[in-house]
Design a protein around this motif. Structure first.
Motif, PDB file in Angstrom:
ATOM      1  N   GLU A 108      21.716  17.103 -26.847  1.00  0.00           N
ATOM      2  CA  GLU A 108      21.062  18.119 -27.669  1.00  0.00           C
ATOM      3  C   GLU A 108      19.773  17.650 -28.337  1.00  0.00           C
ATOM      4  OE1 GLU A 108      23.983  19.689 -30.381  1.00  0.00           O
ATOM      5  OE2 GLU A 108      25.023  20.765 -28.780  1.00  0.00           O
ATOM      6  N   ILE A 109      19.762  16.425 -28.867  1.00  0.00           N
ATOM      7  CA  ILE A 109      18.539  15.961 -29.559  1.00  0.00           C
ATOM      8  C   ILE A 109      18.068  14.594 -29.070  1.00  0.00           C
ATOM      9  CG2 ILE A 109      18.963  17.372 -31.614  1.00  0.00           C
ATOM     10  CD1 ILE A 109      19.831  14.790 -33.069  1.00  0.00           C
ATOM     11  N   ASP A 110      18.632  14.135 -27.964  1.00  0.00           N
ATOM     12  CA  ASP A 110      18.257  12.851 -27.359  1.00  0.00           C
ATOM     13  C   ASP A 110      18.369  11.700 -28.358  1.00  0.00           C
ATOM     14  OD1 ASP A 110      17.527  11.192 -25.264  1.00  0.00           O
ATOM     15  OD2 ASP A 110      15.391  11.357 -25.702  1.00  0.00           O
ATOM     16  N   ALA A 111      19.484  11.667 -29.084  1.00  0.00           N
ATOM     17  CA  ALA A 111      19.700  10.623 -30.078  1.00  0.00           C
ATOM     18  C   ALA A 111      21.027   9.918 -29.827  1.00  0.00           C
ATOM     19  CB  ALA A 111      19.703  11.230 -31.481  1.00  0.00           C
ATOM     20  N   ASP A 112      20.997   8.600 -29.969  1.00  0.00           N
ATOM     21  CA  ASP A 112      22.226   7.809 -29.898  1.00  0.00           C
ATOM     22  C   ASP A 112      22.824   7.728 -31.290  1.00  0.00           C
ATOM     23  OD1 ASP A 112      22.073   7.183 -27.121  1.00  0.00           O
ATOM     24  OD2 ASP A 112      20.513   5.715 -27.579  1.00  0.00           O
ATOM     25  N   THR A 122      21.933   5.365 -34.467  1.00  0.00           N
ATOM     26  CA  THR A 122      21.826   3.938 -34.190  1.00  0.00           C
ATOM     27  C   THR A 122      20.388   3.456 -34.384  1.00  0.00           C
ATOM     28  OG1 THR A 122      21.525   4.336 -31.825  1.00  0.00           O
ATOM     29  CG2 THR A 122      23.773   3.920 -32.582  1.00  0.00           C
ATOM     30  N   GLU A 123      19.424   4.368 -34.197  1.00  0.00           N
ATOM     31  CA  GLU A 123      18.011   4.038 -34.419  1.00  0.00           C
ATOM     32  C   GLU A 123      17.615   4.570 -35.797  1.00  0.00           C
ATOM     33  OE1 GLU A 123      15.507   5.210 -31.083  1.00  0.00           O
ATOM     34  OE2 GLU A 123      17.288   5.188 -29.820  1.00  0.00           O
ATOM     35  N   LYS A 124      17.385   3.679 -36.727  1.00  0.00           N
ATOM     36  CA  LYS A 124      17.138   4.064 -38.127  1.00  0.00           C
ATOM     37  C   LYS A 124      15.909   4.949 -38.308  1.00  0.00           C
ATOM     38  CE  LYS A 124      20.753   1.862 -39.190  1.00  0.00           C
ATOM     39  NZ  LYS A 124      21.967   2.633 -38.996  1.00  0.00           N
ATOM     40  N   GLN A 125      14.907   4.858 -37.413  1.00  0.00           N
ATOM     41  CA  GLN A 125      13.715   5.683 -37.562  1.00  0.00           C
ATOM     42  C   GLN A 125      14.023   7.171 -37.373  1.00  0.00           C
ATOM     43  OE1 GLN A 125      14.146   3.478 -35.048  1.00  0.00           O
ATOM     44  NE2 GLN A 125      13.334   4.271 -33.133  1.00  0.00           N
ATOM     45  N   LEU A 126      15.146   7.511 -36.762  1.00  0.00           N
ATOM     46  CA  LEU A 126      15.503   8.923 -36.592  1.00  0.00           C
ATOM     47  C   LEU A 126      15.814   9.600 -37.926  1.00  0.00           C
ATOM     48  CD1 LEU A 126      17.628   8.834 -33.314  1.00  0.00           C
ATOM     49  CD2 LEU A 126      15.289   9.666 -33.625  1.00  0.00           C
ATOM     50  N   TYR A 127      16.154   8.802 -38.939  1.00  0.00           N
ATOM     51  CA  TYR A 127      16.382   9.383 -40.267  1.00  0.00           C
ATOM     52  C   TYR A 127      15.077   9.893 -40.884  1.00  0.00           C
ATOM     53  CZ  TYR A 127      21.163   7.635 -40.307  1.00  0.00           C
ATOM     54  OH  TYR A 127      22.487   7.415 -40.024  1.00  0.00           O
TER      55      TYR A 127
END
Length: 153
Positions: free
Chosen positions: A58-62, A95-100
């Motif tokens: 849905e949002i290409d996020a792990d 898992t990737e902090k920049q997604l916040y």
């Protein structure tokens, strides 16, 4: 309609929660409502695995699934059709902090256009704020209460 099993994830940052914003007919009328990201559990798939797969699709996020929160059962009607959803609800994190730091995510799903965004918790408590499935607000209150309790210790 047959009952549907779903898996949804609660991701929070500061005093905000990540929710998908949708605009269509729903059990309380027609218009905007919100729901945590996630989706239908496929046959033979564990609900935790569903959550990881759905966020990626849905949002290409792990994500990492942190903890199990609750099982919610939601029976509702839209246009006279009865829906029945059994939801496994989890706490999760990127898992990737920049997604916040991303303010809005484009949600990619066949036949549907929507976005996921960070909603302030004080907005969530507003009576007019529509959040599905029923019971999610109560589970978020428990998370917030546990965090506040931990801060007081």
């Amino acid at each position: 309609m047959k009952p549907r099993a779903t898996s949804l994830g609660i991701i929070m940052k500061e005093n905000k929660i990540l929710l998908e914003k949708q605009n269509k007919k729903h059990s309380k009328g027609n218009g905007i409502f919100y729901r945590p990201l996630g989706g239908t559990i496929e046959l033979g798939e564990r609900s935790r695995d569903t959550l990881v797969r759905e966020f990626k699709e849905e949002i290409d996020a792990d994500i990492e699934v942190k903890s199990y929160l609750a099982c919610l059962e939601n029976i509702y009607q839209v246009d006279g059709q009865v829906g029945h959803e059994i939801t496994q609800l989890y706490s999760a994190g990127f898992t990737e902090k920049q997604l916040y730091e991303v303010e809005q995510f484009k949600v990619t799903e066949p036949g549907k256009k929507s976005v996921a965004l960070w909603v302030p918790l004080e907005t969530l408590w507003n009576e007019e704020f529509i959040l599905y499935p029923e019971g999610v607000k109560e589970e978020v209150r428990k998370i917030v209460g546990a965090c506040e309790e931990g801060e007081r210790r």
